[in-house]
Design a protein around this motif. Structure first.
Motif, PDB file in Angstrom:
ATOM      1  N   ARG A   1      -6.931  -1.917   4.087  1.00  0.00           N
ATOM      2  CA  ARG A   1      -7.294  -2.362   5.466  1.00  0.00           C
ATOM      3  C   ARG A   1      -5.889  -2.415   5.778  1.00  0.00           C
ATOM      4  O   ARG A   1      -6.245  -2.633   7.582  1.00  0.00           O
ATOM      5  N   SER A   2      -5.336  -1.587   6.014  1.00  0.00           N
ATOM      6  CA  SER A   2      -3.902  -2.147   6.365  1.00  0.00           C
ATOM      7  C   SER A   2      -3.844  -1.596   7.782  1.00  0.00           C
ATOM      8  O   SER A   2      -3.551  -0.775   8.920  1.00  0.00           O
ATOM      9  N   THR A   3      -4.189   0.128   7.382  1.00  0.00           N
ATOM     10  CA  THR A   3      -4.616   1.438   8.708  1.00  0.00           C
ATOM     11  C   THR A   3      -5.159   2.082   7.915  1.00  0.00           C
ATOM     12  O   THR A   3      -5.482   2.896   6.347  1.00  0.00           O
ATOM     13  N   SER A   4      -6.569   2.620   9.044  1.00  0.00           N
ATOM     14  CA  SER A   4      -7.613   4.034   8.113  1.00  0.00           C
ATOM     15  C   SER A   4      -6.851   5.418   8.284  1.00  0.00           C
ATOM     16  O   SER A   4      -7.677   5.940   8.288  1.00  0.00           O
TER      17      SER A   4
ATOM     18  N   LEU B   1       1.026  -1.188   0.075  1.00  0.00           N
ATOM     19  CA  LEU B   1      -0.014   0.175   0.729  1.00  0.00           C
ATOM     20  C   LEU B   1       0.566   1.191  -0.104  1.00  0.00           C
ATOM     21  O   LEU B   1       1.017   2.075  -0.771  1.00  0.00           O
ATOM     22  N   LEU B   2       2.032   1.239   0.875  1.00  0.00           N
ATOM     23  CA  LEU B   2       2.852   2.401   0.928  1.00  0.00           C
ATOM     24  C   LEU B   2       3.554   2.416  -0.132  1.00  0.00           C
ATOM     25  O   LEU B   2       3.495   3.691  -1.545  1.00  0.00           O
TER      26      LEU B   2
ATOM     27  N   GLN C   1      -5.971   0.780  -5.216  1.00  0.00           N
ATOM     28  CA  GLN C   1      -5.863   0.314  -3.738  1.00  0.00           C
ATOM     29  C   GLN C   1      -6.150   0.071  -2.386  1.00  0.00           C
ATOM     30  O   GLN C   1      -5.990  -1.041  -1.537  1.00  0.00           O
ATOM     31  N   ALA C   2      -7.710   0.624  -2.696  1.00  0.00           N
ATOM     32  CA  ALA C   2      -8.574   0.509  -1.613  1.00  0.00           C
ATOM     33  C   ALA C   2      -9.025  -0.690  -1.039  1.00  0.00           C
ATOM     34  O   ALA C   2      -9.633  -1.798  -2.385  1.00  0.00           O
ATOM     35  N   SER C   3      -9.422  -1.338  -0.088  1.00  0.00           N
ATOM     36  CA  SER C   3      -9.881  -2.148   0.161  1.00  0.00           C
ATOM     37  C   SER C   3     -11.310  -2.469   0.277  1.00  0.00           C
ATOM     38  O   SER C   3     -12.404  -3.251   0.402  1.00  0.00           O
ATOM     39  N   GLY C   4     -12.091  -0.948   0.287  1.00  0.00           N
ATOM     40  CA  GLY C   4     -13.267  -0.795   0.359  1.00  0.00           C
ATOM     41  C   GLY C   4     -13.682   0.507  -0.160  1.00  0.00           C
ATOM     42  O   GLY C   4     -13.129   1.318  -0.024  1.00  0.00           O
ATOM     43  N   MET C   5     -14.891   0.729  -0.509  1.00  0.00           N
ATOM     44  CA  MET C   5     -15.638   1.852  -1.091  1.00  0.00           C
ATOM     45  C   MET C   5     -17.047   1.961  -0.503  1.00  0.00           C
ATOM     46  O   MET C   5     -18.017   1.452  -0.788  1.00  0.00           O
ATOM     47  N   ARG C   6     -17.197   3.244   0.130  1.00  0.00           N
ATOM     48  CA  ARG C   6     -18.950   3.794  -0.011  1.00  0.00           C
ATOM     49  C   ARG C   6     -18.790   4.893  -0.416  1.00  0.00           C
ATOM     50  O   ARG C   6     -18.189   5.596  -0.619  1.00  0.00           O
ATOM     51  N   THR C   7     -19.893   4.932  -1.366  1.00  0.00           N
ATOM     52  CA  THR C   7     -20.036   5.838  -2.144  1.00  0.00           C
ATOM     53  C   THR C   7     -22.129   6.289  -2.369  1.00  0.00           C
ATOM     54  O   THR C   7     -22.418   5.776  -1.866  1.00  0.00           O
TER      55      THR C   7
END
Length: 289
Positions: free
Chosen positions: A230-233, A73-74, A110-116
């Motif tokens: 996923r790795s860090t909020s 991710l980084l 790269q995102a683990s989640g998406m809210r739209t």
């Protein structure tokens, strides 16, 4: 409140700073460890300057970070093309895509989640080709056919995140207007509604319809996207889309406000099961029209 590249630099720098302190190192000690000047470490951590993927690897190695997902991710935030073995395919469209759109796609990949929240059109990740073409043509007037074709290709290629391993988890609240607006004409809209019904049945997709009967609601000011990782909020970000650019909100208070707003919208929307039935009903009606 900043634009994408600046947000990514600051978020990457803040995460590297946290990893350094977690390793029990001062910035001076870290600089000595990797044979850099302390000012370089400082510039990276404050987001004052960009950082090469190779330098990120050096720092992660120095801090003893073995978490492969976090490293990937980084490195992606630093612009690496080999993070996780996934090529940054959108680079092939650099002549067509504005920088803010490329940055959006990079975060999305790269995102683990998406809210739209969508108030006007079907989310790009769920659009069929004909619908995507109609939306793109309307949004960018006078577009040459080859560029239009390229933008539609990009829209469809983005959808691979829902088929990845693991797939992105997509939660979408759709205003009823999204389903009622005949983008591309009745036949295209009928096929688009069937695609939505199919998507709503996928385990990684949660679709909810916000009916007109809900009246005025907290989302009437406009659509937005929340990316989570996923790795860090700490890397989570809100994206507001405008006609000519995208705006990125990174402050914790902004994130909290938009997450709470999304939760409220989900409460007032139809349940996923009710929404699936509603969308399927509209698709059936459209087929019979």
């Amino acid at each position: 409140m900043q634009y994408g590249p600046a947000v990514r630099r600051r978020k990457l720098g803040a995460e590297l700073r946290d990893l350094r302190t977690g390793a029990g190192l001062t910035s001076t000690q870290a600089a000595r460890l990797v044979d850099w000047h302390q000012s370089k470490v400082s510039r990276i951590e404050t987001g004052a300057s960009g950082v090469k993927p190779a330098d990120v690897r050096v720092l992660l190695d120095a801090y003893g970070i073995d978490d492969s997902e976090l490293r990937e991710l980084l490195l992606a935030l630093a612009g690496s093309e080999d993070g996780g073995g996934r090529h940054n395919w959108w680079h092939a469209y650099r002549g067509v895509l504005p920088p803010t759109y490329r940055d959006f796609i990079s975060l999305e990949s790269q995102a683990s989640g998406m809210r739209t929240l969508e108030t006007s059109v079907v989310p790009g990740l769920l659009q069929i080709p004909e619908y995507a073409r109609a939306v793109t043509r309307a949004a960018v007037e006078g577009l040459e056919d080859d560029k239009l074709d390229a933008l539609v290709e990009v829209r469809l290629a983005r959808q691979d995140v829902l088929r990845a391993d693991p797939p992105m988890e997509l939660s979408a609240v759709l205003d009823e207007a999204v389903l009622r607006r005949e983008v591309g004409g009745p036949e295209v809209m009928a096929r688009q509604l069937r695609r939505l019904a199919e998507a709503a049945a996928l385990p990684q997709v949660r679709l909810q319809v916000l009916p007109f009967t809900a009246g005025a609601h907290i989302g009437i000011t406009g659509p937005y996207v929340i990316f989570s990782f996923r790795s860090t909020s700490d890397l989570d970000v809100v994206v507001l889309d405008h006609l000519t650019s995208s705006l990125y909100l990174e402050r914790k208070e902004d994130l909290k406000a938009y997450v709470e707003a999304f939760d409220t919208l989900q409460i007032h929307a139809l349940s996923p099961e009710e929404s699936l039935d509603y969308i399927a009903g509209l698709a059936e009606s459209a087929d019979g029209a």
